[in-house]
Design a protein around this motif. Structure first.
Motif, PDB file in Angstrom:
ATOM      1  N   MET A  60      70.585 -60.477  81.578  1.00  0.00           N
ATOM      2  CA  MET A  60      69.510 -61.046  82.393  1.00  0.00           C
ATOM      3  C   MET A  60      68.220 -60.253  82.227  1.00  0.00           C
ATOM      4  O   MET A  60      67.129 -60.834  82.140  1.00  0.00           O
ATOM      5  CB  MET A  60      69.927 -61.078  83.863  1.00  0.00           C
ATOM      6  N   ALA A  61      68.335 -58.934  82.162  1.00  0.00           N
ATOM      7  CA  ALA A  61      67.151 -58.095  81.960  1.00  0.00           C
ATOM      8  C   ALA A  61      66.504 -58.391  80.610  1.00  0.00           C
ATOM      9  O   ALA A  61      65.285 -58.576  80.518  1.00  0.00           O
ATOM     10  CB  ALA A  61      67.529 -56.617  82.071  1.00  0.00           C
ATOM     11  N   VAL A  62      67.308 -58.460  79.567  1.00  0.00           N
ATOM     12  CA  VAL A  62      66.796 -58.756  78.227  1.00  0.00           C
ATOM     13  C   VAL A  62      66.143 -60.133  78.207  1.00  0.00           C
ATOM     14  O   VAL A  62      65.031 -60.305  77.687  1.00  0.00           O
ATOM     15  CB  VAL A  62      67.920 -58.672  77.172  1.00  0.00           C
ATOM     16  N   ALA A  63      66.802 -61.123  78.788  1.00  0.00           N
ATOM     17  CA  ALA A  63      66.282 -62.487  78.802  1.00  0.00           C
ATOM     18  C   ALA A  63      64.975 -62.588  79.589  1.00  0.00           C
ATOM     19  O   ALA A  63      64.176 -63.495  79.354  1.00  0.00           O
ATOM     20  CB  ALA A  63      67.317 -63.435  79.384  1.00  0.00           C
ATOM     21  N   SER A  64      64.751 -61.637  80.498  1.00  0.00           N
ATOM     22  CA  SER A  64      63.522 -61.637  81.297  1.00  0.00           C
ATOM     23  C   SER A  64      62.426 -60.785  80.683  1.00  0.00           C
ATOM     24  O   SER A  64      61.364 -60.622  81.273  1.00  0.00           O
ATOM     25  CB  SER A  64      63.834 -61.136  82.707  1.00  0.00           C
ATOM     26  N   GLY A  65      62.701 -60.200  79.514  1.00  0.00           N
ATOM     27  CA  GLY A  65      61.680 -59.445  78.807  1.00  0.00           C
ATOM     28  C   GLY A  65      61.722 -57.941  78.987  1.00  0.00           C
ATOM     29  O   GLY A  65      60.826 -57.240  78.502  1.00  0.00           O
ATOM     30  N   ALA A  66      62.731 -57.416  79.658  1.00  0.00           N
ATOM     31  CA  ALA A  66      62.837 -55.963  79.812  1.00  0.00           C
ATOM     32  C   ALA A  66      63.025 -55.310  78.449  1.00  0.00           C
ATOM     33  O   ALA A  66      63.748 -55.839  77.596  1.00  0.00           O
ATOM     34  CB  ALA A  66      64.001 -55.605  80.728  1.00  0.00           C
ATOM     35  N   THR A  67      62.382 -54.183  78.254  1.00  0.00           N
ATOM     36  CA  THR A  67      62.498 -53.469  76.984  1.00  0.00           C
ATOM     37  C   THR A  67      63.214 -52.129  77.128  1.00  0.00           C
ATOM     38  O   THR A  67      63.496 -51.477  76.126  1.00  0.00           O
ATOM     39  CB  THR A  67      61.114 -53.242  76.362  1.00  0.00           C
ATOM     40  N   SER A  68      63.508 -51.727  78.364  1.00  0.00           N
ATOM     41  CA  SER A  68      64.218 -50.477  78.600  1.00  0.00           C
ATOM     42  C   SER A  68      64.812 -50.486  79.998  1.00  0.00           C
ATOM     43  O   SER A  68      64.387 -51.272  80.852  1.00  0.00           O
ATOM     44  CB  SER A  68      63.277 -49.285  78.440  1.00  0.00           C
ATOM     45  N   LEU A  69      65.784 -49.626  80.242  1.00  0.00           N
ATOM     46  CA  LEU A  69      66.400 -49.490  81.555  1.00  0.00           C
ATOM     47  C   LEU A  69      66.267 -48.057  82.042  1.00  0.00           C
ATOM     48  O   LEU A  69      66.322 -47.117  81.248  1.00  0.00           O
ATOM     49  CB  LEU A  69      67.893 -49.835  81.507  1.00  0.00           C
ATOM     50  N   GLU A  70      66.129 -47.915  83.358  1.00  0.00           N
ATOM     51  CA  GLU A  70      66.156 -46.593  83.986  1.00  0.00           C
ATOM     52  C   GLU A  70      67.548 -46.267  84.503  1.00  0.00           C
ATOM     53  O   GLU A  70      67.972 -45.123  84.442  1.00  0.00           O
ATOM     54  CB  GLU A  70      65.192 -46.546  85.170  1.00  0.00           C
ATOM     55  N   ALA A  71      68.224 -47.285  85.070  1.00  0.00           N
ATOM     56  CA  ALA A  71      69.523 -47.037  85.696  1.00  0.00           C
ATOM     57  C   ALA A  71      70.307 -48.332  85.817  1.00  0.00           C
ATOM     58  O   ALA A  71      69.736 -49.423  85.784  1.00  0.00           O
ATOM     59  CB  ALA A  71      69.328 -46.408  87.071  1.00  0.00           C
ATOM     60  N   ALA A  72      71.611 -48.160  85.991  1.00  0.00           N
ATOM     61  CA  ALA A  72      72.515 -49.285  86.190  1.00  0.00           C
ATOM     62  C   ALA A  72      73.547 -48.886  87.233  1.00  0.00           C
ATOM     63  O   ALA A  72      73.904 -47.711  87.343  1.00  0.00           O
ATOM     64  CB  ALA A  72      73.212 -49.634  84.879  1.00  0.00           C
ATOM     65  N   VAL A  89      74.369 -50.980  78.169  1.00  0.00           N
ATOM     66  CA  VAL A  89      73.322 -50.193  78.827  1.00  0.00           C
ATOM     67  C   VAL A  89      72.641 -49.286  77.808  1.00  0.00           C
ATOM     68  O   VAL A  89      71.410 -49.181  77.773  1.00  0.00           O
ATOM     69  CB  VAL A  89      73.899 -49.377  80.003  1.00  0.00           C
ATOM     70  N   ASN A  90      73.421 -48.661  76.957  1.00  0.00           N
ATOM     71  CA  ASN A  90      72.876 -47.783  75.915  1.00  0.00           C
ATOM     72  C   ASN A  90      71.961 -48.552  74.963  1.00  0.00           C
ATOM     73  O   ASN A  90      70.892 -48.058  74.587  1.00  0.00           O
ATOM     74  CB  ASN A  90      74.027 -47.125  75.156  1.00  0.00           C
ATOM     75  N   ASP A  91      72.357 -49.764  74.595  1.00  0.00           N
ATOM     76  CA  ASP A  91      71.550 -50.570  73.672  1.00  0.00           C
ATOM     77  C   ASP A  91      70.150 -50.828  74.212  1.00  0.00           C
ATOM     78  O   ASP A  91      69.176 -50.804  73.466  1.00  0.00           O
ATOM     79  CB  ASP A  91      72.216 -51.922  73.399  1.00  0.00           C
ATOM     80  N   LEU A  92      70.045 -51.088  75.511  1.00  0.00           N
ATOM     81  CA  LEU A  92      68.734 -51.401  76.088  1.00  0.00           C
ATOM     82  C   LEU A  92      68.029 -50.171  76.638  1.00  0.00           C
ATOM     83  O   LEU A  92      66.820 -50.034  76.484  1.00  0.00           O
ATOM     84  CB  LEU A  92      68.876 -52.463  77.194  1.00  0.00           C
ATOM     85  N   GLY A  93      68.771 -49.268  77.256  1.00  0.00           N
ATOM     86  CA  GLY A  93      68.141 -48.137  77.925  1.00  0.00           C
ATOM     87  C   GLY A  93      68.207 -46.817  77.195  1.00  0.00           C
ATOM     88  O   GLY A  93      67.466 -45.896  77.511  1.00  0.00           O
ATOM     89  N   GLY A  94      69.134 -46.703  76.254  1.00  0.00           N
ATOM     90  CA  GLY A  94      69.309 -45.440  75.553  1.00  0.00           C
ATOM     91  C   GLY A  94      70.428 -44.623  76.165  1.00  0.00           C
ATOM     92  O   GLY A  94      70.908 -44.917  77.263  1.00  0.00           O
TER      93      GLY A  94
END
Length: 115
Positions: A60-72, A89-94
């Motif tokens: 959902m985050a990716v589909a909404s345009g998020a390019t990184s994550l802080e936390a899950a 989570v690693n793929d999007l946030g590192g």
């Protein structure tokens, strides 16, 4: 939940817990992107599609345009998260992205990084 927990982390655990309860699913999850936006999801269990709550929230985050994550955060009865969830989570946030696992009462059970 511990009073020492960051309020933003407490918030995503609360959102994940609410998603689980509202939808009557095995897991609830929430992720926070680098802009502070949150994405909340529950387990998807269809004949043709099965996704954990965390992978659904990341999608959902990716589909909404998020390019990184802080936390899950995930609320679940499970003792640990599957490697596939951490990989999403690693793929999007590192690898340093915080991943919180709470029990169904919202009590933090594990805190780790995605990597």
């Amino acid at each position: 939940m511990s009073d020492a927990m960051d309020p933003e982390d407490r918030k995503i655990i609360t959102l994940a817990r609410s998603a689980r309860a509202r939808n009557g699913v095995a897991e609830g999850a929430a992720v926070r992107d680098d802009m502070g936006r949150t994405y909340v999801a529950g387990t998807v269990h269809l004949d043709s599609l099965r996704l954990s709550a965390l992978r659904t929230a990341v999608a959902m985050a990716v589909a909404s345009g998020a390019t990184s994550l802080e936390a899950a955060a995930v609320v679940s009865e499970a003792a640990e998260l599957p490697a596939e969830d951490l990989a999403a989570v690693n793929d999007l946030g590192g690898p340093a992205t915080a991943v919180l696992l709470a029990d169904t009462d919202g009590e933090l059970r594990d805190s780790r990084t995605a990597g």
